[in-house]
Design an enzyme around this catalytic site. Sequence first.
Site, mmCIF file in Angstrom:
data_model
loop_
_atom_site.group_PDB
_atom_site.id
_atom_site.type_symbol
_atom_site.label_atom_id
_atom_site.label_comp_id
_atom_site.label_asym_id
_atom_site.label_seq_id
_atom_site.Cartn_x
_atom_site.Cartn_y
_atom_site.Cartn_z
ATOM 1 N N ASP A 172 -2.027 4.463 -5.289
ATOM 2 C CA ASP A 172 -2.611 5.661 -5.255
ATOM 3 C C ASP A 172 -3.999 5.375 -6.089
ATOM 4 O OD1 ASP A 172 -1.326 5.615 -7.783
ATOM 5 O OD2 ASP A 172 -0.952 7.835 -7.730
ATOM 6 N N ASP A 227 0.171 2.336 5.969
ATOM 7 C CA ASP A 227 0.055 3.215 7.674
ATOM 8 C C ASP A 227 -1.737 3.921 6.939
ATOM 9 O OD1 ASP A 227 -0.441 4.314 9.453
ATOM 10 O OD2 ASP A 227 1.154 5.830 9.392
HETATM 11 MG MG MG Z 1 -2.198 4.881 11.707
#
Ligand code: MG
Length: 326
Positions: free
Chosen positions: A199, A223
């Site tokens: 984060d 991702d």
């Molecule tokens: Mg993606």
Amino acid sequence: MTELIAVIPGDGIGQEVVPAAVEVLEALDVEFEFVEGDAGDAVLEARGEALPEETYELAANADATLFGAAGETAADVILPLREAVDSFANVRPARAYPGVDSLRPETDLVFIRENTEGVYSGIESEIAEGVTTLTRVITDDASRKIARYGFEYADSNGFDDVTVAHKANVMRMTDGQFLESAVAVAEEEGYEYDDALMDALAMHLLLRPEEYGVVICPNLAGDVLSDLAAGLVGGLGLLPSANVGEENALFEPVHGSAPDIAGQGIANPAATVLSAAMLLDHLGYGEDADRVTAAVEGVLSDGPRTPDLGGDASTTDVTAAIVDQL
Ligand code: MG
Ligand code: NAI
């Protein structure tokens, strides 16, 4: 040696940008045999399945695959194709190019994302009405494999900074394992690295991308962080990616089938041509890969440019200019 390349354009602009990349590959002094396979929405409509068995086999048996994009059937096409090439690593460079508007022009990052486990294990259940669970799987084997791949990638591509992303302070066992495995590989092989909570890393990447190079990530973090980095460099039309397996690999632009501009001949071929450069590098044609990348950079900086980058050139114009620079 002839390299057998599975070519799967798919839907929409895939039909425009993949032939462009093949044209660039054909301009090189490398022996390729291109075999085309069908997949995507149009194939589903015509034949009742989005990914025919023969296309799956084609990718599984080729030396490498170049894929464009699928439309609504994207998940039904790309997930099995990634499995066909047995990929464990998703490699996503995010680099800002001179001449292209970007939020952070100093960005030159490569995300090495674990592609087989984490929260994408698919082990989900509804244990009671309105109560669902997901099992997050992290293994030492897969974590070491992705870490080793990431460190080697940094080493052979001239990156000094390697960061291992995780959230081991909260997911103590699973991300604890991911980090521990990566640290073990680094210590055994003598690699330098930093680790970062994912984060906080998201914020640092946004503010100071120049302080980072290769980022090794668990599946979901990779991702999300790689999409964030895509935003830093601007333009989906520029982002290539690779899905790398032990013996096989698949290369594809990050973008989709872009139905809003499909068929108009104005899609930016750069992401797919840069994916083809990654394909060359993977097959051991490093010099050709560098030439293709330099040609794309030259055209991005001097033009011609497609409308997504503020120009008025066609896919064909840009492709011809890239071939010309070669
Ligand atoms: Mg993606
Ligand atoms: P998209 O990436 O297709 O398009 C998003 C926006 O970026 C559009 O305005 C498009 O015109 C533009 N764009 C994308 N690539 C471009 C290029 N090379 N040159 C110029 N402009 C470009 O994403 P979207 O609109 O969310 O999805 C469209 C379809 O693509 C959907 O059916 C989706 O399922 C599919 N898709 C497939 C993927 C794959 O096959 N790997 C990945 C992402 C989406």
